[in-house]
Design a protein around this motif. Structure first.
Motif, PDB file in Angstrom:
ATOM      1  N   TRP A 117     -19.180  40.902  -6.958  1.00  0.00           N
ATOM      2  CA  TRP A 117     -20.026  41.843  -6.223  1.00  0.00           C
ATOM      3  C   TRP A 117     -19.236  42.531  -5.116  1.00  0.00           C
ATOM      4  N   SER A 118     -19.286  43.876  -5.140  1.00  0.00           N
ATOM      5  CA  SER A 118     -18.721  44.673  -4.052  1.00  0.00           C
ATOM      6  C   SER A 118     -19.582  45.909  -3.814  1.00  0.00           C
TER       7      SER A 118
ATOM      8  N   ASP B 280     -25.209  47.934   0.390  1.00  0.00           N
ATOM      9  CA  ASP B 280     -26.435  47.309   0.859  1.00  0.00           C
ATOM     10  C   ASP B 280     -27.644  47.827   0.086  1.00  0.00           C
TER      11      ASP B 280
ATOM     12  N   ALA C  56     -20.729  36.572  -5.905  1.00  0.00           N
ATOM     13  CA  ALA C  56     -21.904  36.230  -5.109  1.00  0.00           C
ATOM     14  C   ALA C  56     -22.878  35.458  -5.985  1.00  0.00           C
TER      15      ALA C  56
ATOM     16  N   LYS D 135     -23.175  34.605   4.167  1.00  0.00           N
ATOM     17  CA  LYS D 135     -24.292  35.483   3.861  1.00  0.00           C
ATOM     18  C   LYS D 135     -23.828  36.940   3.744  1.00  0.00           C
ATOM     19  N   SER D 136     -24.571  37.710   2.977  1.00  0.00           N
ATOM     20  CA  SER D 136     -24.305  39.151   2.918  1.00  0.00           C
ATOM     21  C   SER D 136     -24.743  39.787   4.230  1.00  0.00           C
ATOM     22  N   LYS D 137     -24.375  41.044   4.415  1.00  0.00           N
ATOM     23  CA  LYS D 137     -24.744  41.747   5.642  1.00  0.00           C
ATOM     24  C   LYS D 137     -26.254  41.809   5.808  1.00  0.00           C
TER      25      LYS D 137
ATOM     26  N   ILE E  55     -29.008  37.852  -2.547  1.00  0.00           N
ATOM     27  CA  ILE E  55     -27.704  37.183  -2.484  1.00  0.00           C
ATOM     28  C   ILE E  55     -27.855  35.972  -1.576  1.00  0.00           C
TER      29      ILE E  55
ATOM     30  N   CYS F 152     -25.390  33.632  -1.144  1.00  0.00           N
ATOM     31  CA  CYS F 152     -24.146  33.556  -0.393  1.00  0.00           C
ATOM     32  C   CYS F 152     -22.981  34.025  -1.255  1.00  0.00           C
ATOM     33  N   PHE F 153     -21.884  34.303  -0.590  1.00  0.00           N
ATOM     34  CA  PHE F 153     -20.579  34.436  -1.238  1.00  0.00           C
ATOM     35  C   PHE F 153     -19.908  33.080  -1.049  1.00  0.00           C
TER      36      PHE F 153
ATOM     37  N   GLU G  38     -27.853  46.076  -3.157  1.00  0.00           N
ATOM     38  CA  GLU G  38     -28.372  44.723  -2.945  1.00  0.00           C
ATOM     39  C   GLU G  38     -29.894  44.749  -2.772  1.00  0.00           C
TER      40      GLU G  38
END
Length: 540
Positions: free
Chosen positions: A491-492, A495, A534, A255-257, A509, A511-512, A498
């Motif tokens: 994706w980089s 937040d 992502a 998961k993303s932050k 997102i 997931c990665f 996002e």
């Protein structure tokens, strides 16, 4: 002790902004709901007149075609297949025996896997002191809007309000602190099967309800490496379960932050594509780091005599998986169950016209049932006389039974049966002249059950892959999401970027993925170098 609940947002509960659509019956009345008081529904008017939603619930109406209205179809299938019903409290559901049998199949598989990997089952109380929730800052912030609180018990105001379990990390740590003293006490690995309460404002049976059933695992370790291995091991178990038992081709990843569980360092997830192409988070595994152990003082003495905080994980799947099975495999006819988790794998329908034919047909049908049952096949003989054979065909197809065996007078004479597959509609899925001889019949049925299991997975993989679009710019992402597909791209970004995607497209997102493409990548949003792709999608 009788405890009363004082719950948040009472106005929104009594006067919801969004009207729910209730399910309809399949060619029959939902008799169990006929006498339900209208006051039991939040949308029912005070005059006692049944609301349009309740009237629909009680109507004679076939299952809505999936292609016409996916949400109505889903609710119709749940009602008509007798999986669940609405509880008297808005947002709750009653899981009926057929639906619970699917949950039991999930439990049976996972229980074995948990024990094989060194976990033991136990149980923690449902009521948690509110002060426990407050100890971990991000945890209380993440869960506060969903908490149900008990403030009165035994007719008296409680000294400290209690939280009805939303998850158990806090109470688990309270107990771990008492049980863990030395490195010899580690790892400590437990699981519990329990109910959970989260005060959801918008509910959907099995997918999002005020109360649901789940398993939650909790472990404590001496090193961060052990905790990370555990978190990844459990998401791998969930992944294998999804593929092998439910024929759902989930995508596993991180998961993303912004989407990480409140109080975790890292959250791993399995994401499933439903029949309407929305994503369903089907299971999660969290590396909690030392966040909860520091908040609760959960420490151990290491081999050098030093006091250290433990490293922890938690992981869970819930009855939401039942909803995922419905929405992944079902069709316009109704439910379609993978054989490995189907409560009934084979239904036998005896057919006769004359009373003189009845005895021999029922005798043959009973013999076939006994043969299959002895071989470990979950089989039901529908020998009821109130309905026609055609009605029974439709009914068991709607309930998703993988195989139907038909036996008539001619079949008895020729010592054969007719076998129909649920996953192949009409004549194409029907095979005549299958021998009743025990070994031949058992081999044929088991082979077909395996074929159905594999076929459902292959079909779901094809559907998933054909609805994931690789994108290299934000504009391409927006086009993909607006067309109802999943978008996969490098994706980089931050937040805030996002969050912007979520606000502008409704997608998050998911997931990665663990499986990443090779080669250099450029972030679709910023143009900066990116190490990972992502997956973005709208979700439940």
């Amino acid at each position: 002790m009788v405890a009363s609940l004082r719950l948040p947002s009472l106005t929104s509960l009594l006067f919801p902004a969004t009207t729910r659509r209730y399910p309809a019956a399949l060619r029959r009345r939902v008799l169990c709901l006929r006498n339900r008081p209208a006051s039991g529904f939040a949308t029912a008017p005070s005059t006692g007149t049944a609301s349009p939603e309740v009237q629909r619930l009680r109507s004679d109406q076939a299952v809505t075609p999936r292609s016409q209205d996916f949400n109505a179809w889903y609710l119709d299938v749940i009602a008509s297949a007798e999986l669940a019903d609405y509880g008297p409290v808005r947002g709750t559901m009653v899981i009926r025996p057929y639906g619970y049998a699917i949950w039991e199949a999930i439990q049976d598989y996972l229980n074995v896997k948990f024990k094989e990997t060194g976990h033991s089952n136990m149980y923690f109380p449902q009521f948690i002191p509110y002060s426990f929730i407050e100890k971990e800052a991000s945890h209380v912030e993440g869960f506060s809007p969903e908490l149900a609180l008990v403030t009165v018990g035994g007719g008296h105001e409680l000294e400290e309000k209690l939280v009805v379990r939303p998850t158990s990390e806090t109470i688990v740590n309270h107990m771990f602190t008492q049980w863990i003293n030395s490195y010899r006490d580690l790892p400590l690995m437990i699981n519990q099967w329990a109910n959970v309460t989260r005060w959801e404002m918008r509910t959907k049976p099995f997918i999002r309800t005020l109360e649901f059933l789940w398993q939650e695992g909790h472990t404590a370790h001496a090193t961060p490496e052990e905790a990370e291995r555990e978190a990844k091991q459990m998401i791998e178990i969930y992944t294998r379960f999804a593929f092998e038992q439910t024929s759902i081709p989930v995508i596993a990843g991180r998961k993303s932050k912004l989407e990480t569980f409140a109080g975790a360092d890292t959250t791993y997830t399995i994401e499933a594509m439903m029949g309407d192409r929305k994503a369903l988070q089907a299971g999660t595994s969290h590396n909690l780091g030392q966040n909860f152990s520091r908040a609760f003082g959960t420490q151990f003495q290491d081999e050098n005599g030093e006091r250290q905080h433990v490293w922890q994980t938690s992981w869970a799947v819930s009855t939401r998986f039942v909803g995922g099975i419905i929405m992944t495999h079902g069709d316009d006819t109704g439910l379609m169950l993978p054989p490995k988790i189907a409560p009934i794998q084979v239904v036998i329908v005896p057919i006769w016209k004359k009373d003189t034919e009845k005895t021999q047909v029922l005798s043959a049908a009973s013999s076939v049932k006994e043969v299959l049952q002895t071989a470990g096949v979950r089989v039901k003989l529908d020998d009821t006389t109130e309905r026609t054979a055609g009605w029974k065909f439709n009914f068991w197809e709607m309930k998703g039974v993988p195989i139907r065996i038909e036996i008539g007078p001619r079949d008895v004479s020729s010592n054969c049966v007719v076998v129909s597959r649920r996953d192949i509609p009409g004549k194409a899925g029907k095979v005549f002249g299958i021998s009743m001889e025990s070994s031949a019949l058992v081999a044929y049925v088991k082979e077909k059950l395996d074929e159905i299991q594999s076929s459902l997975l292959e079909k779901a993989i094809l559907f998933r892959d054909s609805n994931i679009v690789d994108v290299n710019s934000y504009e391409e992402l927006k086009v993909a999401i607006s067309s109802g597909k999943w978008a996969r791209g490098p994706w980089s970004a931050s937040d805030s970027d996002e969050q912007r995607v979520k606000e502008e497209t409704g997608a998050t997102i998911r997931c990665f993925p663990f499986e990443q493409p090779q080669g250099s990548k450029t972030c679709l949003m910023t143009g900066n170098p990116a190490e990972e792709v992502a997956i973005f999608a709208k979700s439940y």
